[in-house]
Design a protein around this motif. Structure first.
Motif, PDB file in Angstrom:
ATOM      1  N   LEU A   1       0.827  -1.209   0.000  1.00 48.48           N
ATOM      2  CA  LEU A   1       0.000   0.000   0.000  1.00 48.48           C
ATOM      3  C   LEU A   1       0.860   1.256   0.000  1.00 48.48           C
ATOM      4  CD1 LEU A   1      -2.822  -0.986   2.533  1.00 48.48           C
ATOM      5  CD2 LEU A   1      -3.080  -0.659   0.075  1.00 48.48           C
ATOM      6  N   ASN A   2       1.919   1.257   0.805  1.00 43.32           N
ATOM      7  CA  ASN A   2       2.793   2.434   0.873  1.00 43.32           C
ATOM      8  C   ASN A   2       3.440   2.740  -0.476  1.00 43.32           C
ATOM      9  OD1 ASN A   2       2.272   2.998   3.559  1.00 43.32           O
ATOM     10  ND2 ASN A   2       4.011   1.800   4.321  1.00 43.32           N
ATOM     11  N   ARG A   3       3.848   1.716  -1.189  1.00 40.83           N
ATOM     12  CA  ARG A   3       4.495   1.940  -2.480  1.00 40.83           C
ATOM     13  C   ARG A   3       3.501   2.426  -3.530  1.00 40.83           C
ATOM     14  NH1 ARG A   3       9.239  -2.712  -2.885  1.00 40.83           N
ATOM     15  NH2 ARG A   3      10.379  -1.946  -1.070  1.00 40.83           N
TER      16      ARG A   3
ATOM     17  N   ALA B   1       9.068   2.744  -0.877  1.00 39.79           N
ATOM     18  CA  ALA B   1       9.108   2.947   0.574  1.00 39.79           C
ATOM     19  C   ALA B   1       9.147   1.604   1.287  1.00 39.79           C
ATOM     20  CB  ALA B   1       7.890   3.742   1.022  1.00 39.79           C
ATOM     21  N   GLN B   2       9.932   1.527   2.375  1.00 42.78           N
ATOM     22  CA  GLN B   2      10.093   0.289   3.126  1.00 42.78           C
ATOM     23  C   GLN B   2       9.282   0.268   4.419  1.00 42.78           C
ATOM     24  OE1 GLN B   2      11.464  -2.324   2.145  1.00 42.78           O
ATOM     25  NE2 GLN B   2      13.064  -1.869   0.675  1.00 42.78           N
ATOM     26  N   ASN B   3       8.512   1.330   4.697  1.00 46.02           N
ATOM     27  CA  ASN B   3       7.755   1.416   5.947  1.00 46.02           C
ATOM     28  C   ASN B   3       6.812   0.239   6.079  1.00 46.02           C
ATOM     29  OD1 ASN B   3       8.536   4.045   4.824  1.00 46.02           O
ATOM     30  ND2 ASN B   3       7.752   4.882   6.746  1.00 46.02           N
TER      31      ASN B   3
ATOM     32  N   PHE C   1      -1.375  -8.705  -6.147  1.00 43.23           N
ATOM     33  CA  PHE C   1      -0.915  -7.403  -6.635  1.00 43.23           C
ATOM     34  C   PHE C   1      -0.104  -6.681  -5.552  1.00 43.23           C
ATOM     35  CE2 PHE C   1      -1.830  -2.797  -6.964  1.00 43.23           C
ATOM     36  CZ  PHE C   1      -1.257  -2.532  -8.191  1.00 43.23           C
ATOM     37  N   LEU C   2      -0.635  -6.661  -4.326  1.00 43.64           N
ATOM     38  CA  LEU C   2       0.077  -6.001  -3.229  1.00 43.64           C
ATOM     39  C   LEU C   2       1.392  -6.712  -2.939  1.00 43.64           C
ATOM     40  CD1 LEU C   2      -2.921  -5.215  -0.848  1.00 43.64           C
ATOM     41  CD2 LEU C   2      -1.478  -3.552  -2.016  1.00 43.64           C
TER      42      LEU C   2
ATOM     43  N   GLU D   1       7.363  -6.431  -3.359  1.00 47.88           N
ATOM     44  CA  GLU D   1       8.698  -6.951  -3.672  1.00 47.88           C
ATOM     45  C   GLU D   1       9.362  -6.199  -4.825  1.00 47.88           C
ATOM     46  OE1 GLU D   1       7.643 -10.667  -6.707  1.00 47.88           O
ATOM     47  OE2 GLU D   1       8.119 -11.067  -4.616  1.00 47.88           O
ATOM     48  N   GLY D   2       8.679  -5.132  -5.335  1.00 49.63           N
ATOM     49  CA  GLY D   2       9.343  -4.254  -6.292  1.00 49.63           C
ATOM     50  C   GLY D   2       8.740  -4.153  -7.669  1.00 49.63           C
ATOM     51  N   ALA D   3       7.647  -4.864  -7.948  1.00 51.04           N
ATOM     52  CA  ALA D   3       7.046  -4.778  -9.285  1.00 51.04           C
ATOM     53  C   ALA D   3       6.374  -3.423  -9.483  1.00 51.04           C
ATOM     54  CB  ALA D   3       6.015  -5.889  -9.471  1.00 51.04           C
ATOM     55  N   LEU D   4       6.338  -2.944 -10.717  1.00 51.22           N
ATOM     56  CA  LEU D   4       5.643  -1.697 -11.026  1.00 51.22           C
ATOM     57  C   LEU D   4       4.141  -1.955 -11.016  1.00 51.22           C
ATOM     58  CD1 LEU D   4       7.823  -0.316 -13.949  1.00 51.22           C
ATOM     59  CD2 LEU D   4       7.663   0.595 -11.625  1.00 51.22           C
ATOM     60  N   PRO D   5       3.362  -1.150 -10.279  1.00 53.06           N
ATOM     61  CA  PRO D   5       1.922  -1.423 -10.142  1.00 53.06           C
ATOM     62  C   PRO D   5       1.179  -1.506 -11.463  1.00 53.06           C
ATOM     63  CG  PRO D   5       2.624   0.250  -8.571  1.00 53.06           C
ATOM     64  CD  PRO D   5       3.786   0.005  -9.482  1.00 53.06           C
TER      65      PRO D   5
END
Length: 587
Positions: A434-436, A443-445, A516-517, A522-526
Motif C-alpha cells: 500500500l505504501n508503495r 518505501a520500506q515502511n 498485486f500487493l 517486492e518491487g514490481a511496477l503497479p
C-alpha cells in the motif's frame, strides 16, 4: 447435462444415480408443510442445481416422479387445504405466461390469507428481467424491491411480502467438489472393473488409475487439497463453479486422453491406447486443465478457462525445473528426484519422459526440444498436485502458478475465519505494498501507513506530499489490520479515530488484489502488473484522504496558521523508509 435428460438416461441405462447433497431440501420441505409457509425463490447460475432441488422437494412432499418427468413447466401439488406451485425454470415460460404467473405470485405472497405457496427457480438475470417486464401493479413492485434486496443483502425489507430467496451460487463449490469426487469414485458401477482384462496382472488401465488417484489417501491427500485450493481461489476472484461444471471436471479428469474419441476414453479404447505407449497422456493432472481436448475447445469451455488462468504448467521456478531436468544426475536433487519423479512410473518417470530428458541433456542433433518442453509442462502440473506439504515450502509450490502468494492468502483466509491471529508476514506485506502504491516510491515502511498526495489529483501515480502517517499497531485510535469482510473473505481495515462512531475504511482483498500487493511489495511496477488493481487501490487512497481531511476538521486543525502553510515532502532515507521534510510557505 440437464436434470430432466439425466433422469431419462438413468432409467434407460439402468444406472444407479449419483446422489449429491441438496442442503435446502429439508428446510424447504419443512417450510411448505408448516401452517404458515413462505414462498421461495431458488436462484443461481446455470448448472447450480435449481431444477434438481425443485424435483427433490416435489418428491419429498409426495409428488409423483412420473408426473414431474412429464415435461410440464409448471407443476401444482396439493398439500391438504393448501397447494404448492413449482416452476422448475422461470426462463422456459413465454413472456405472457410468466407475466400472468408473476402477477398471481405477487398477489398471493402479499396476501396473508392466500392458500397457495410457490417455489420458483430462475437464474439471477432472468429473474429480475421477468419481474421488471411484468405488469406494473403495486404488489409486483413490492415483490421486485424485496427480491432485489434479497439478492444483494439476503434480507427481506418488506415484512408484508411472504417470500424468501436462496442463492445456490453462494454455496462453497470446494465442498461440493469433494462430495462429487466421493460419489463418482465410490459408485457401484466400478465393481465391474475388477474382472476387466485391461486391469489385471501387470496391465494398468488409465481410467482405473485416474480414479485411484482421485480417491487419494485420506483427507490430507495433496491432490484433494490442491484442487480445493484452486476452486476456492477462483471463487474468491469471482469465478463461480456450478455443480454441472464440477461434474464435468471430475468426468474429464478420469476419462481424458487426446487420442480417444472426443478426447474421452471408453473401455474399448483403453487396450489400443496402452499398446501405443501413450498411456501417460491420460494423466489426470493434464486432464484437469482440459489438455486432452483440442486447444480451441478447451479455450471455449468456461471450466477450463478458469482453471488455466492459474498458468500451472507454464509457470515454474529454477528449483523445480532443476529437479525435473537435472535431478537424475545431480546429487543435490537425488533424494527428491527419487521421491517425486522416479516413484511414479505411470505419469512421472515414464519411458517417454526419461528418453526425452536424456536426449535433451545430451543435446543430440535433431532432438525434439519442443516435445521435451511439453513433457516438462505435464511434469510441473503433476508436481503441483502431488508434492507433499513437507516439500511444498522448500520448492515454493505456488511459484508453479501465477499466484505466488496464494498459499499465504489461503492461510490468512483460514486464520480470519477461525478468528485467529493473522500472520505478521501478511500484514507487513500488505502495508508495504500500500505504501508503495500510495507514494509511488519504493518505501520500506511496515509499521505505519504512508498516506500521500500529489496536492491536487488523487489518482496521480507519484505523490510527493505527505498527508498522514497512520500507525499500523493500535495507537491513539489508529490501526491497520486484516479483518473479515462479511462475505466469507477478508479485507484491509484502516481505523483513524477512537470509538465506533466513525467506521474504519476498508478494502476487500481478493486473491488478485492480494497478489498485486505482494508483487508491488517486492518491487514490481503497479501499472505493469494490473491497471485495474492499481486504480482500485488509488480509489481506496482517495477515500482515506477524504477521511483524514474530515478528521482534521473535527479536530479544528487549519491548514494555514498565522499566514504560514506547512508542506511535508516525502524523502526516502538511507534505509528506504519514507520520512517527512517540512517546507513552510508564507501566504
Amino acid at each position: 447435462m440437464y436434470d430432466e435428460s439425466i433422469q431419462r438416461a438413468l432409467k434407460r441405462h439402468r444406472i444407479a444415480p449419483i446422489t449429491l447433497p441438496a442442503p435446502l431440501v429439508d428446510r424447504l420441505v419443512q417450510n411448505f408443510r408448516s401452517d404458515t409457509p413462505v414462498s421461495h425463490i431458488i436462484t443461481g447460475t446455470a448448472g447450480d442445481g435449481k431444477t434438481y432441488h425443485c424435483r427433490e422437494v416435489w418428491t419429498a412432499l409426495g409428488g409423483d416422479p412420473a408426473v414431474w418427468n412429464g415435461g410440464d413447466k409448471v407443476q401444482t401439488l396439493s398439500l391438504g387445504t393448501r397447494s404448492l406451485v413449482i416452476v422448475k425454470d422461470l426462463s422456459e415460460l413465454r413472456d405472457e405466461e410468466s407475466a400472468t404467473l408473476i402477477a398471481t405470485f405477487a398477489r398471493d405472497v402479499a396476501d396473508p390469507q392466500a392458500c397457495t405457496s410457490y417455489l420458483l427457480a430462475a437464474n439471477h438475470g432472468q429473474l429480475l428481467e421477468k419481474l421488471k417486464s411484468a405488469p406494473h401493479i403495486p404488489e409486483i413492485e413490492r415483490v421486485t424491491a424485496a427480491v432485489e434486496e434479497l439478492l444483494v443483502t439476503g434480507n427481506n425489507p418488506d415484512s408484508g411480502i411472504a417470500v424468501d430467496l436462496d442463492d445456490l451460487s453462494r454455496s462453497p463449490a470446494a465442498d461440493m467438489a469433494m462430495r462429487i469426487i466421493s460419489e463418482i469414485t465410490g459408485h457401484e458401477g466400478w465393481e465391474g472393473c475388477g474382472s476387466c482384462a485391461a486391469n489385471t496382472g501387470e496391465n494398468i488401465c488409465p481410467i482405473f488409475e485416474n480414479r485411484r488417484r482421485l480417491i487419494g489417501e485420506g483427507d490430507d491427500d495433496p491432490f484433494k487439497k490442491r484442487i480445493t485450493a484452486l476452486i476456492e481461489l477462483s471463487e474468491r476472484n469471482g469465478s463461480h463453479f456450478p455443480v454441472r461444471q464440477l461434474l464435468a471436471l471430475v468426468a474429464n479428469s478420469i476419462l481424458g486422453h487426446p487420442d480417444a474419441r472426443d478426447g474421452l476414453m471408453s473401455c474399448a479404447e483403453v487396450p489400443s491406447i496402452v499398446q501405443s505407449g501413450r498411456a501417460d497422456l491420460a494423466s489426470i493432472y493434464r486432464n484437469i486443465f482440459g489438455e486432452n481436448l483440442r486447444p480451441s475447445k478447451a479455450e471455449k469451455t468456461e471450466l477450463f478457462r478458469k482453471l488455466n488462468a492459474f498458468g500451472i504448467g507454464a509457470e515454474t521456478s529454477n528449483r523445480v525445473d532443476n529437479l525435473l531436468v537435472y535431478g537424475a544426475d545431480d546429487p543435490a536433487y537425488a533424494d527428491d528426484y527419487s521421491g517425486l519423479v522416479l516413484s511414479d512410473p505411470i505419469y512421472g518417470a515414464t519411458p517417454s519422459y526419461v528418453t526425452a530428458q536424456r536426449v535433451y541433456l545430451e543435446g543430440a542433433e535433431g532432438s525434439d526440444r519442443a516435445g521435451f518442453l511439453t513433457a516438462l509442462r505435464s511434469q510441473r502440473q503433476r508436481l503441483f498436485f502431488t508434492m507433499p506439504e513437507a516439500l511444498a515450502a522448500e520448492y515454493d509450490l505456488w511459484d508453479l502458478t501465477v499466484f505466488r502468494y496464494a498459499g499465504l492468502y489461503l492461510d490468512v483466509a483460514a486464520k480470519v475465519a477461525a478468528k485467529q491471529a493473522v500472520p505478521r508476514q501478511a500484514v507487513t506485506m500488505v502495508v508495504r505494498g500500500l505504501n508503495r502504491i500510495f507514494t509511488g516510491m519504493l518505501a520500506q515502511n511496515q509499521d505505519e501507513l504512508v498516506l500521500a498526495t500529489s496536492g491536487s489529483y488523487s489518482q496521480s501515480k507519484r505523490s510527493p506530499l505527505l498527508d498522514e502517517l497512520i500507525s499500523v499497531p493500535r495507537q491513539g485510535g489508529e490501526e491497520v489490520s486484516i479483518l473479515p469482510d462479511g462475505a466469507g473473505g477478508f479485507c484491509v481495515s484502516v481505523k483513524l479515530v477512537r470509538g465506533n462512531e466513525i467506521p474504519p475504511v476498508t478494502l476487500s482483498l481478493s486473491p488478485t488484489r492480494f497478489e498485486f500487493l505482494g508483487r508491488v511489495a517486492e518491487g514490481a511496477l503497479p501499472s505493469s502488473f494490473s491497471l485495474e488493481c492499481h486504480e482500485d487501490l488509488l480509489a481506496f487512497k482517495a477515500r482515506l484522504l477524504r477521511e483524514t481531511e474530515n478528521r482534521r476538521k473535527l479536530d479544528g486543525d487549519d491548514e494555514i496558521n498565522d499566514g504560514e502553510l506547512m508542506l511535508r515532502f516525502i524523502d526516502l532515507g538511507s534505509d528506504g523508509r519514507a520520512v517527512a521534510r517540512r517546507v513552510i510557505v508564507r501566504v
